[in-house]
Motif scaffolding. Structure first.
Motif, PDB file in Angstrom:
ATOM      1  N   LEU A   1      34.383  45.206  47.873  1.00 15.79           N
ATOM      2  CA  LEU A   1      33.705  45.276  46.586  1.00 15.79           C
ATOM      3  C   LEU A   1      34.409  46.210  45.606  1.00 15.79           C
ATOM      4  CD1 LEU A   1      29.955  45.239  47.646  1.00 15.79           C
ATOM      5  CD2 LEU A   1      31.279  43.386  46.600  1.00 15.79           C
ATOM      6  N   LYS A   2      35.061  47.248  46.111  1.00 14.83           N
ATOM      7  CA  LYS A   2      35.793  48.169  45.228  1.00 14.83           C
ATOM      8  C   LYS A   2      36.942  47.454  44.508  1.00 14.83           C
ATOM      9  CE  LYS A   2      35.969  52.350  45.223  1.00 14.83           C
ATOM     10  NZ  LYS A   2      35.179  53.176  44.310  1.00 14.83           N
ATOM     11  N   LYS A   3      37.401  46.333  45.070  1.00 11.79           N
ATOM     12  CA  LYS A   3      38.466  45.551  44.437  1.00 11.79           C
ATOM     13  C   LYS A   3      37.932  44.653  43.327  1.00 11.79           C
ATOM     14  CE  LYS A   3      41.240  45.359  48.639  1.00 11.79           C
ATOM     15  NZ  LYS A   3      41.741  44.474  49.704  1.00 11.79           N
ATOM     16  N   ALA A   4      36.632  44.358  43.364  1.00  8.83           N
ATOM     17  CA  ALA A   4      36.029  43.499  42.345  1.00  8.83           C
ATOM     18  C   ALA A   4      35.946  44.266  41.030  1.00  8.83           C
ATOM     19  CB  ALA A   4      34.636  43.051  42.782  1.00  8.83           C
ATOM     20  N   ARG A   5      36.279  43.611  39.942  1.00 10.50           N
ATOM     21  CA  ARG A   5      36.289  44.244  38.627  1.00 10.50           C
ATOM     22  C   ARG A   5      34.942  44.902  38.307  1.00 10.50           C
ATOM     23  NH1 ARG A   5      38.269  40.482  34.182  1.00 10.50           N
ATOM     24  NH2 ARG A   5      40.275  41.157  34.948  1.00 10.50           N
TER      25      ARG A   5
END
Length: 184
Positions: A15-19
């Motif tokens: 989720l940390k990779k999701a904008r």
């Protein structure tokens, strides 16, 4: 659609990779995970139905979804969305009917949260809430930009009346130009 279990320890880095969540502290993401459901849709299964009034927002964890809009001749393809992208985020701001149908292209896994639970988490951490809302507005603006570009492209391809008149004139000259006179 079926509810699924996810490994929360692997979910946080994903989720940390999701904008949408990129600028949030881990604690805020963990709170959002706690108020979310995790679901899986089979290929061609509908996630969001055009004109339905719903309050769910989805983050695509894996797979791809097609966005379609109904038109007179059938459904028109709008876009494909994949992992890390958000679907249905306008539901956070209003109870208006959905503007498109979203269906799974393949097996799709999603994080799903309902507006009131989501807003509660954001109210508990206003700084993180502002960041998330800013990203949602940014996503909506980017989608609007894409639609505007598509409309501009389509309008550029539409011939104006002057072009049609010129084409007709070149194919069928005016009566006086070729010696034709009206019949008496």
């Amino acid at each position: 659609m079926k509810e699924i279990r996810v490994k929360k320890d692997t979910l946080l880095p994903q989720l940390k990779k999701a904008r949408l969540f990129r600028h949030l502290p881990d604690e805020a993401i963990e709170k959002l995970i706690e108020c979310s459901r995790f679901v899986e849709y089979d290929p061609q299964e509908i996630l969001i139905r055009e004109h339905a009034v719903e309050q769910d927002v989805y983050v695509i964890l894996s797979g791809a979804c097609s966005v379609m809009v109904h038109q007179e001749g059938g459904d028109a393809y709008v876009a494909t969305l994949g992992a890390g992208q958000v679907v249905g985020e306008a539901a956070i701001f209003s109870n208006m009917p959905r503007i498109a149908t979203v269906l799974a292209q393949d097996t799709v896994r999603l994080m799903c949260f309902e507006r009131t639970a989501f807003l509660k988490v954001l109210q508990d951490d206003p700084r993180s809430g502002m960041k998330v809302l800013f990203m949602i507005v940014h996503n909506l603006m980017m989608k609007l930009r894409e639609v505007n570009l598509e409309l501009a492209f389509e309008r550029r391809d539409d011939g104006g009346q002057a072009e049609v008149d010129q084409l007709i004139e070149s194919l069928i000259p005016a009566a006086g130009a070729v010696g034709l006179t009206p019949q008496q």
